[in-house]
Design a protein around this motif. Structure first.
Motif, PDB file in Angstrom:
ATOM      1  N   UNK A  35     -20.231  16.252  -3.454  1.00  0.00           N
ATOM      2  CA  UNK A  35     -20.801  16.786  -4.694  1.00  0.00           C
ATOM      3  C   UNK A  35     -22.094  17.510  -4.334  1.00  0.00           C
ATOM      4  N   UNK A  36     -21.981  18.769  -4.007  1.00  0.00           N
ATOM      5  CA  UNK A  36     -23.157  19.534  -3.606  1.00  0.00           C
ATOM      6  C   UNK A  36     -24.130  19.760  -4.762  1.00  0.00           C
ATOM      7  N   UNK A 196     -26.535  25.203  -0.878  1.00  0.00           N
ATOM      8  CA  UNK A 196     -26.936  26.212  -1.858  1.00  0.00           C
ATOM      9  C   UNK A 196     -27.442  25.488  -3.105  1.00  0.00           C
ATOM     10  N   UNK A 197     -28.279  26.145  -3.895  1.00  0.00           N
ATOM     11  CA  UNK A 197     -28.854  25.505  -5.075  1.00  0.00           C
ATOM     12  C   UNK A 197     -27.920  25.528  -6.278  1.00  0.00           C
ATOM     13  N   UNK A 198     -26.918  26.400  -6.260  1.00  0.00           N
ATOM     14  CA  UNK A 198     -25.947  26.513  -7.350  1.00  0.00           C
ATOM     15  C   UNK A 198     -24.553  26.651  -6.744  1.00  0.00           C
ATOM     16  N   UNK A 199     -23.494  26.331  -7.525  1.00  0.00           N
ATOM     17  CA  UNK A 199     -22.136  26.410  -6.976  1.00  0.00           C
ATOM     18  C   UNK A 199     -21.834  27.756  -6.332  1.00  0.00           C
ATOM     19  N   UNK A 200     -21.390  27.712  -5.071  1.00  0.00           N
ATOM     20  CA  UNK A 200     -21.056  28.916  -4.312  1.00  0.00           C
ATOM     21  C   UNK A 200     -20.119  28.504  -3.188  1.00  0.00           C
ATOM     22  N   UNK A 201     -18.850  28.869  -3.310  1.00  0.00           N
ATOM     23  CA  UNK A 201     -17.861  28.518  -2.298  1.00  0.00           C
ATOM     24  C   UNK A 201     -17.715  29.595  -1.231  1.00  0.00           C
ATOM     25  N   UNK A 202     -18.061  30.824  -1.558  1.00  0.00           N
ATOM     26  CA  UNK A 202     -17.878  31.932  -0.614  1.00  0.00           C
ATOM     27  C   UNK A 202     -19.060  31.970   0.360  1.00  0.00           C
TER      28      UNK A 202
END
Length: 214
Positions: A35-36, A196-202
């Motif tokens: 859970x990032x 990363x500070x916000x959801x980012x999969x790429x």
């Protein structure tokens, strides 16, 4: 960097439905449980991906148990990350280029070749057709339900579709994800951690290393 190894499994003319129990018994399990962004997106469904390979393809069985079921994407080539979605991003070598393979619970696939996170080319019709799929909810389009749901999806992604003209590699780099941007409980989980500070999969710089066992 997170690392794991993938065993060789002989398909021997099995269908994806019949190879699924073999993957769950003998495949390498990768738990998609990081859970990032726990504070903003605390929902964590239970997700395991069982992996194996042969000369033709990489096999992945996703087993999901969580809240909500959404399968509104109309077909291959359309976005599925807003649905109940599992994903596999891979690159042949370190750098900016990678391929993302994304599937909703009904088996709909979105996939593209990326020269960078902001530049992509959708897979061709032939490439989409090369990706075999089987699942507990295969073909069950148009669902949008809340409450507990469990589902299974097995996919076969040919090495050729991943850019290997002959045979398979000894290793590659990848991350695996579970998301559902527009489900009642939005969530963003990964196998390898993402800083990363916000959801980012790429973000290929955070991919782990997968080695193929002989």
């Amino acid at each position: 960097m997170k690392q794991t190894s993938i065993p060789r499994l002989e398909r021997n003319h099995r269908t994806l439905e019949t190879i699924t129990p073999l993957l769950r018994e003998q495949g390498q399990v990768l738990y998609i449980d990081t859970l990032n962004w726990r504070k903003d997106f605390p929902h964590r469904p239970l997700v395991a991906a069982y992996s194996g390979y042969d000369d033709e393809a990489l096999y992945l069985t996703y087993v999901v148990d969580g809240e909500d079921l959404r399968t509104l994407s109309p077909g291959d080539g359309n976005y599925v990350h807003v649905d109940s979605c599992v994903e596999f991003f891979m690159q042949r070598e370190r750098g900016d280029a990678y391929i993302n393979f994304e599937f909703n619970a009904a088996g709909v696939c979105y996939a593209a070749h990326h020269s960078s996170p902001s530049e992509s080319v959708l897979l061709s019709d032939e490439e989409f057709k090369s990706i075999e799929r089987w699942g507990s909810h295969l073909g069950r389009h148009g669902i949008e339900e809340t409450g507990p749901h469990a589902w299974v999806l097995t996919v076969s992604i040919p090495w050729q579709t991943m850019g290997y003209s002959q045979g398979h590699p000894d290793r590659f780099f990848a991350n695996l994800y579970k998301c559902g941007d527009k489900t009642a409980h939005p969530h963003f989980l990964s196998w390898a951690p993402i800083e990363e500070t916000a959801p980012a999969f790429h973000r290929p710089q955070f991919f782990g290393e997968l080695t193929l066992l002989p």
